[in-house]
Write a protein that holds these residues in place. Structure first.
Motif, short mmCIF file in Angstrom:
data_model
loop_
_atom_site.label_atom_id
_atom_site.label_comp_id
_atom_site.label_asym_id
_atom_site.label_seq_id
_atom_site.Cartn_x
_atom_site.Cartn_y
_atom_site.Cartn_z
N SER A 337 0.82 -1.21 0.00
CA SER A 337 0.00 0.00 0.00
C SER A 337 0.85 1.27 0.00
O SER A 337 1.85 1.36 0.71
CB SER A 337 -0.91 0.01 1.23
OG SER A 337 -1.59 1.24 1.35
N ILE A 338 0.45 2.24 -0.80
CA ILE A 338 1.06 3.57 -0.79
C ILE A 338 0.35 4.38 0.30
O ILE A 338 -0.81 4.76 0.15
CB ILE A 338 0.92 4.27 -2.15
CG1 ILE A 338 1.59 3.45 -3.25
CG2 ILE A 338 1.51 5.68 -2.08
CD1 ILE A 338 3.09 3.27 -3.08
N GLU A 339 1.05 4.64 1.40
CA GLU A 339 0.44 5.32 2.54
C GLU A 339 0.51 6.84 2.44
O GLU A 339 -0.35 7.54 2.96
CB GLU A 339 1.10 4.85 3.84
CG GLU A 339 0.90 3.38 4.14
CD GLU A 339 -0.56 3.06 4.42
OE1 GLU A 339 -1.01 3.25 5.56
OE2 GLU A 339 -1.26 2.61 3.48
N ASP A 340 1.53 7.35 1.79
CA ASP A 340 1.65 8.81 1.67
C ASP A 340 2.51 9.16 0.45
O ASP A 340 3.36 8.38 0.03
CB ASP A 340 2.26 9.42 2.93
CG ASP A 340 1.89 10.88 3.12
OD1 ASP A 340 1.17 11.44 2.27
OD2 ASP A 340 2.32 11.49 4.12
N ILE A 341 2.25 10.36 -0.10
CA ILE A 341 2.97 10.87 -1.27
C ILE A 341 3.35 12.32 -1.01
O ILE A 341 2.57 13.08 -0.43
CB ILE A 341 2.09 10.79 -2.55
CG1 ILE A 341 1.74 9.34 -2.89
CG2 ILE A 341 2.79 11.46 -3.73
CD1 ILE A 341 0.78 9.22 -4.07
#
Length: 524
Positions: A337-341
């Motif tokens: 999962s991509i949690e933050d960008i």
């Protein structure tokens, strides 16, 4: 995801609060008092815990006759009454001395490491450490928030203060969710009176200390799902287009233009057009896969948005002359999962991500393979949140699921080595939910955690500072396990997101299950 959700049981309110609360339980322990407990405050009421109620030096006793009856009906003369009152005063003085002694000898109370509060105990805010402190009751818990840039000026330090905020709800029923835009005005400075103030008359009234009731104005937009993350375009003030992206629990990312809502607050009689009460565009590239990664480019004023989901896909959406266009090929390194960008503050094609696989990754949108340029292991647990310093563009902060967080020097990043963070802390014992560099001071960082606290840190403080050593010696070593860089601990139940106000130095807004906190400490 489980770490982002909050308990909704019993959180629905009958109506949306139209005033602010100046009462938040925080920084010191007080037993047997619950008058500032948020659960006892009716929606829409305003309470000032730091008002004009002060204890007198002693009670005035009036005796109308030489003899009076006590509670048991016995006759008591005037001298006995006086002796009883003197005994009470002596007992009160003794209790104060014992309490002060216990405070000196006891441990410093920190919510995440001290004993849990008892059933008759609450945390009450200490007004002497806050320059401003207000609370906004919300109809439902909110997982995310952002601050709208305004035209009221920069470096604002005067009171009463005003600010514009947007947030979105996590209602028990999907159809009850809303995106809420607010104008908060008449935010007064916290009033703290010294003992001598009652005996001295001020020659001039201080305009900053006017005790006025805060004012809340709001506009709402109906939503069909919980919003995981909400971000406002950093170019809204200059372009006049208040593009706001809302990453939905159902996988869609809605883009709204809140310029009409913003205008309505300062234009009496203005009617918001219906088309501004629904999204101007919806990104559906993630299908039904929800996500948390979301960020606007700080360098492309036309509108460039990155969205990431729990399957590891990242989509780039850009605004054209006629529409919004999303790249069909996602950026992806794994299924984590991509949690933050976070977009780079200095290079318009570079961005960073943090994921559940513990990696920090640096990407370039020009990559034809849509793969990361650099992969670095930052934690053995999830990297929940990241923050790119806009004043020193090679510093990147990351917060992790085990409660630790650190700051990285990107100049040390490469695929061939395992860099160490510049600084790293494990002060928090629960998952980090938000981390933000102060946009006006590169050495100050705000960190929120599932331990119900927001901590402020000053990385410029040296660990061998003589003053710190003297303080620790005076407290007999009780600060040994507290990093000297820790400036402040703010308590807020189930805090999920925190933002610095770029135009009011030192001011923050944070969100938890019991509403929004608007606060500014004497430390920053």
């Amino acid at each position: 995801m489980p770490k982002r959700t909050v308990d909704l049981e019993g959180k629905a309110s009958e109506k949306f609060s139209k005033t602010l609360e100046n009462s938040v339980p925080h920084s010191h322990e007080e037993a047997g008092q619950d008058e500032n407990n948020l659960d006892n405050v009716e929606m829409g009421d305003f309470e000032d815990p730091y008002g004009d109620d002060f204890e007198s030096d002693g009670e005035i006793i009036e005796i109308d006759s030489a003899n009076e009856e006590d509670e048991d009906g016995d006759v008591v003369d005037k001298q006995q009454l006086i002796e009883r009152e003197q005994e009470k005063e002596q007992e009160q003085e003794q209790e104060k001395e014992e309490s002060a002694k216990a405070g000196q000898e006891g441990e410093i109370y920190l919510p995440h490491r001290s004993r849990p509060l008892g059933p008759d105990e609450v945390l009450e805010a200490d007004p002497t450490v806050y320059e401003m402190l207000h609370n906004v009751n919300m109809p439902w818990p909110c997982l995310t928030l952002d601050i709208l840039p305004d035209n009221l000026g920069t470096e604002r330090r005067n009171y009463p203060a005003s600010m514009y905020i947007t947030t979105a709800t996590q209602a028990s029923k999907a159809k009850d969710n809303e995106l809420i835009v607010m104008k908060l005005s008449s935010l007064a400075k916290t009033l703290v009176k010294d003992d001598d103030d009652e005996n001295e008359e001020e020659e001039e009234d201080d305009a900053d200390d006017i005790d006025v009731d805060p004012i809340l104005e709001s506009e709402t937009i109906p939503l069909r799902d919980t919003t995981n993350r909400l971000r406002v375009s950093p170019h809204a003030q200059t372009t006049g287009e208040y593009f706001t992206a809302a990453m939905s629990e159902n996988g869609d990312c809605h883009i709204f233009d809140l310029s009409s809502q913003f205008k309505a607050f300062d234009s009496p009689g203005y009617v918001i057009p219906k088309n501004f009460k629904r999204p101007i565009h919806t990104i559906k590239s993630h299908g039904n896969v929800e996500g948390y990664g979301l960020d606007w480019s700080p360098l492309l004023s036309t509108g460039s948005l990155l969205t990431g989901d729990v399957s590891g896909r990242i989509h780039l959406t850009q605004r054209t002359a006629k529409n919004w266009v999303t790249d069909k090929t996602p950026f992806q390194a794994s299924n984590a999962s991509i949690e933050d960008i976070q977009w780079s503050p200095s290079e318009q094609t570079v961005f960073a991500t943090g994921g559940t696989d513990g990696y920090l990754r640096i990407w370039d949108t020009r990559s034809k393979k849509h793969k990361p340029a650099i992969n670095v292991v930052a934690s053995n647990t999830d990297v929940n949140v990241i923050s790119w310093c806009n004043k020193i563009d090679y510093l990147l902060a990351s917060g992790h699921d085990d409660g630790s967080w650190g700051v990285w020097d990107l100049r040390n990043f490469s695929n061939n080595n395992k860099p160490e963070p510049v600084v790293s802390y494990d002060f928090h014992k629960s998952a980090i939910t938000s981390i933000k560099f102060n946009p006006l001071d590169e050495s100050i960082i705000a960190v929120s955690s599932e331990d119900n606290t927001v901590t402020l840190w000053d990385l410029a403080v040296e660990a061998d500072d003589e003053e710190i050593k003297e303080q620790n010696e005076a407290l007999q070593g009780r600060l040994n396990d507290i990093p000297p860089q820790l400036l402040f601990v703010h308590w807020q139940k189930d805090v999920k997101d925190v933002c610095w106000h770029k135009q009011i130095p030192g001011a923050l807004v944070s969100t938890g299950t019991e509403g929004l906190n608007i606060w500014k400490t004497i430390s920053v």
